[in-house]
Write an enzyme that holds these catalytic residues in place. Structure first.
Site, PDB file in Angstrom:
ATOM      1  N   SER A  65      25.028 -48.132  34.928  1.00 61.60           N
ATOM      2  CA  SER A  65      24.544 -48.038  36.059  1.00 61.60           C
ATOM      3  C   SER A  65      23.297 -49.261  36.150  1.00 61.60           C
ATOM      4  O   SER A  65      22.891 -49.754  34.896  1.00 61.60           O
ATOM      5  CB  SER A  65      23.728 -46.904  36.340  1.00 61.60           C
ATOM      6  N   TYR A  88      18.055 -39.157  33.822  1.00 62.72           N
ATOM      7  CA  TYR A  88      19.189 -39.872  34.182  1.00 62.72           C
ATOM      8  C   TYR A  88      19.015 -41.319  33.441  1.00 62.72           C
ATOM      9  O   TYR A  88      19.635 -41.980  32.802  1.00 62.72           O
ATOM     10  CB  TYR A  88      19.714 -39.984  35.512  1.00 62.72           C
TER      11      TYR A  88
END
Length: 341
Positions: A144, A157
């Site tokens: 990501s 996260y």
């Protein structure tokens, strides 16, 4: 003269019951691969199997919690017993908590880290154990933009994705040192319209949403497929927002801190009222017994795009460099011609 038919590629996709994992399984199935689907949710796994078979692939569903190394190892062994040697292993499975850091418990933090980071470690261990004797295979880590740039409300996260990035770089160095035939690459994703926003554990006053611009999971899947076919690159960036974020973070991280402090809370919340009864998948799958199949897409199809010109550019650096060189030569010739007038 007839040619020998090429054996179907054996691919393992973790987190395959929904989102990017589901779309990636579909992409591999469309070219006839044998796809092993690792996830927890029964309804999602059944739907993913149906997708793979409908698209021309062979499916093998294995209920697996990626935070459990014994389950991951058993799944890898079962895949090779049924399908044969694993060619590609794609780590996608993840979970999250949307909340300020002070509102996340130690147990929740541990769970996110075990799934998102250690799940990738366990999957890579299982894959390498089988690929090393053959000195062949590819491991794709789905990352990501948040592997480089942390944002508010997603500390667990972001921390796990940063860990995956460091792990990937270190492992790649070791494989290069060993002159290994095994390749590992990482694909850094933008905001994607996946079901995670429908089932994520959230303590926000409004429903969680991906930070616009939002991309459809098929964009992500095409990037994973390309990376698996071209694993010599250390990583790929998907989406103009990923490129812009990573460049801004490299040039002016402090300025980006202040920008995200102002905008990062509102941009991650939808205007709809929060449903107090919405499912969460942190501890138990939302698509398990009594749940339903969430498919690859989340709730933002009306705001998501299925195109990414930046992805094409990321995959064609050579073409772009050649084109740029041609423009430079043309400009030089033109300037020279004008100077001789």
């Amino acid at each position: 003269m007839s040619s020998t038919p090429q054996a179907a590629q054996v691919v393992v996709v973790t987190g395959a019951s929904g989102g990017i994992g589901r779309a990636t399984a579909q992409a591999f199935a469309a070219r006839g691969a044998k796809v092993a689907l690792l996830a927890r949710g029964e309804a999602g796994l059944a739907g993913a199997c149906a997708d793979v078979e409908r698209l021309g692939g062979q499916a093998l569903a294995i209920s697996t919690d990626m935070a459990d190394p014994d389950q991951v190892e058993a799944a890898a062994s079962h895949v090779e017993d049924v399908f044969g040697p694993i060619d590609v292993w794609v780590n996608v499975a993840f979970t999250s908590v949307f909340a300020p850091f002070t509102e996340i418990t130690a147990e929740e933090y541990k769970r996110v880290t075990e799934v998102n980071y250690l799940g990738y470690v366990y999957g890579t261990m299982a894959a390498l154990k089988r690929m090393k004797p053959r000195d062949a295979g590819t491991i794709v880590q789905v990352g990501s933009a948040l592997a480089y740039r942390g944002i508010p409300l997603q500390t667990a996260y972001c921390g796990s994705k940063h860990a995956v990035q460091g792990f990937h770089e270190a492992l790649r160095c070791e494989l290069l040192h060993d002159k290994s035939g095994i390749r590992t690459t990482m694909v850094q994703m933008p905001a994607v319209n996946t079901p995670q926003f429908d089932w994520v554990l959230s303590r926000l006053p409004k429903p969680a949403q991906p930070v616009p611009p939002i991309y459809e999971p098929e964009v992500a899947a095409r990037a994973v497929l390309y990376a698996a076919d071209h694993p010599g690159r250390r990583e790929y960036w998907v989406g103009g927002s990923t490129m812009g974020t990573l460049i801004a973070n490299a040039v002016a991280p402090g300025l980006l801190d202040r920008y995200l402090a102002r905008t990062g809370f509102s941009s991650q919340q939808d205007d709809r009222p929060q449903d107090p009864g919405h499912p969460t998948n942190l501890w138990e799958p939302a698509d398990g017994k009594g749940g339903h199949d969430y498919t690859a897409h989340g709730s933002f199809d009306d705001r998501a795009t299925n195109r990414s010109p930046q992805l094409w550019a990321s995959q064609h650096h050579g073409v772009l460099a050649l084109g740029a060189a041609g423009l430079v030569v043309a400009a030089t010739v033109l300037a020279g011609a004008r100077g001789r007038r």
